[in-house]
Every structure is written in C-alpha cells, then in structure tokens.
Design a protein around this motif. Structure first.
Motif, PDB file in Angstrom:
ATOM      1  N   ASN A  57       0.811  -1.220   0.000  1.00 37.74           N
ATOM      2  CA  ASN A  57       0.000   0.000   0.000  1.00 37.74           C
ATOM      3  C   ASN A  57       0.845   1.272   0.000  1.00 37.74           C
ATOM      4  OD1 ASN A  57       0.437  -1.211   2.681  1.00 37.74           O
ATOM      5  ND2 ASN A  57      -0.473   0.678   3.460  1.00 37.74           N
ATOM      6  N   SER A  91      -3.623  -3.336  -0.349  1.00 39.97           N
ATOM      7  CA  SER A  91      -4.261  -3.509   0.957  1.00 39.97           C
ATOM      8  C   SER A  91      -5.728  -3.097   0.871  1.00 39.97           C
ATOM      9  CB  SER A  91      -3.565  -2.637   2.009  1.00 39.97           C
ATOM     10  OG  SER A  91      -3.897  -1.262   1.823  1.00 39.97           O
ATOM     11  N   TYR A  94      -8.295   2.334   2.735  1.00 38.27           N
ATOM     12  CA  TYR A  94      -8.529   3.158   3.913  1.00 38.27           C
ATOM     13  C   TYR A  94      -8.278   4.635   3.612  1.00 38.27           C
ATOM     14  CZ  TYR A  94      -3.420   2.976   4.193  1.00 38.27           C
ATOM     15  OH  TYR A  94      -2.075   3.067   3.899  1.00 38.27           O
ATOM     16  N   GLN A 100      -4.711   0.409  -3.080  1.00 37.39           N
ATOM     17  CA  GLN A 100      -5.701   0.094  -2.054  1.00 37.39           C
ATOM     18  C   GLN A 100      -7.006  -0.295  -2.736  1.00 37.39           C
ATOM     19  OE1 GLN A 100      -6.017   3.128   1.015  1.00 37.39           O
ATOM     20  NE2 GLN A 100      -3.873   3.706   0.711  1.00 37.39           N
ATOM     21  N   CYS A 142      -7.169  -0.526   7.902  1.00 32.20           N
ATOM     22  CA  CYS A 142      -5.919  -0.557   7.143  1.00 32.20           C
ATOM     23  C   CYS A 142      -5.314  -1.953   7.096  1.00 32.20           C
ATOM     24  CB  CYS A 142      -4.924   0.426   7.754  1.00 32.20           C
ATOM     25  SG  CYS A 142      -3.277   0.377   7.005  1.00 32.20           S
TER      26      CYS A 142
END
Length: 208
Positions: A57, A91, A94, A100, A142
């Motif tokens: 990320n 990831s 967030y 992401q 996260c």
C-alpha cells in the motif's frame, strides 16, 4: 526449491551489512510489498535469481521508479520451475492510495483471472501484501485482510500463502507462521527462508 520471502522492512543483514554468500543457495526471491525498489534491484543483481514482487500500500513510487531487473506478478500466474505463483498486491482501502482496494474491487481482480486459473488448474503459491480476513490480520481497516483470499485458499488449496503488511514488530500476537486447512501461511515481514518441498516448513523456517 529454497525461497527467500521479504516484505515491509529492508533487511540490514541483506542490504547495509551484506556479505558475499548470504544469498547462496536461494532459488527464488519473492517480495510481498512495501520495500524500496532499489533494495529489490540490489537483491536481483547480487543473487542472479528471479525477484518477483507485488505492490504494497506504500509502493506508489514504483510507478516512476520500478525495481530494475525484477518481475511484477500482479494479477498473473507466474510459473517458475513448474511452481505456479499467483500475485495480488495491495491492501484494504482506507484512503486514496494507488494500491488500495475495497473487498469488491479485489473480488473483481480475482474474477478476471478465473479463466487463467481454470486453464492452469489453480496455483501453488499465493503472494499478496495484505493477509486474508481473520487469518493473521488486524481489526483496523488498514490492516484488515480480504475475504476473497480465504476463498482462494479454500477453493484452490495452494501449498503456500505468503503475505506482508502486518509487521511482526506490532506485538507478540503477530505470527510468522500459520496454517489454514492445507495451506501453510507465512508472514514475510523483513525476511524469511523456506523450502517449498518441505512437508513441515514451520520446523525449518529461517527468519523467525
């Protein structure tokens, strides 16, 4: 096959204090993300073996400065010496970061690979940055893992699942090794070495 798995933090042992021979016997290097691209380029030069990687990320800089000589396996099944390796970096979303994804977006990435996985009869190693949901992940958004990774493991039963993102330095509850059904799960934080053919990698896992 002896594999060096790395993620999240550059190993001083392998970079700043590197000595000749420290990568001797390694057949393949796999990065699970969030590492300096210069570090990966250094390893591929010093080892003369393939260095595969997915994005973490925090790897936005790879867009301008990708690791030279290394192989990105995002959304691919890369085959090396007969071992099928599936890469899915990033990831849970967030913020507005490049690497992401929402759960739905990650499921869409997997869906686009359905035919490739069918024709290749699955895969042997799953390489991600984030862990799977409720398997060595965190409860904050996260560090929460993806449910679709659990589904992949349940359906295709790979021998190994390598991930990063959840640093072992976060606390004692973080594990280097876990197992889910028939799949060995390894947190690649900093560095660890394992034998792909080993039936019980926990006993020989180096870097715990």
């Amino acid at each position: 096959m002896k594999i060096l798995a790395i993620a999240d933090e550059e190993s001083k042992y392998l970079w700043e204090y590197y000595e000749k021979g420290r990568l001797e016997g390694i057949d393949l290097i796999i990065s699970c993300g969030d590492l300096d691209p210069a570090y990966l380029s250094f390893l591929v030069t010093l080892s003369s073996v393939p260095v595969l990687y997915v994005h973490g990320n925090h790897d936005e800089k790879y867009a301008k400065s990708p690791p030279e000589g290394c192989i990105c396996i995002e959304d691919k099944v890369f085959v090396y010496k007969g071992v099928r390796i599936l890469g899915l970096g990033g990831s849970m979303r967030y913020s507005s970061g490049q690497h992401q994804y929402t759960e739905r977006q990650m499921k869409q990435r997997v869906a686009r690979m359905r035919l490739r996985l069918l024709l290749g009869r699955g895969f042997d190693i799953l390489v991600t940055h984030a862990p799977a949901y409720q398997i060595n992940d965190g409860r904050d958004l996260c560090h929460q893992g993806f449910q679709v990774f659990r589904t992949l493991v349940e359906k295709y039963k790979p021998k190994y699942f390598l991930h990063g993102h959840v640093h072992l330095s976060y606390g004692r509850e973080q594990k280097r090794y876990d197992r889910y059904q028939d799949t060995h799960i390894i947190n690649a934080y900093e560095r660890c070495v394992f034998e792909f053919e080993d039936e019980d990698p926990q006993k020989s896992l180096w870097g715990r």
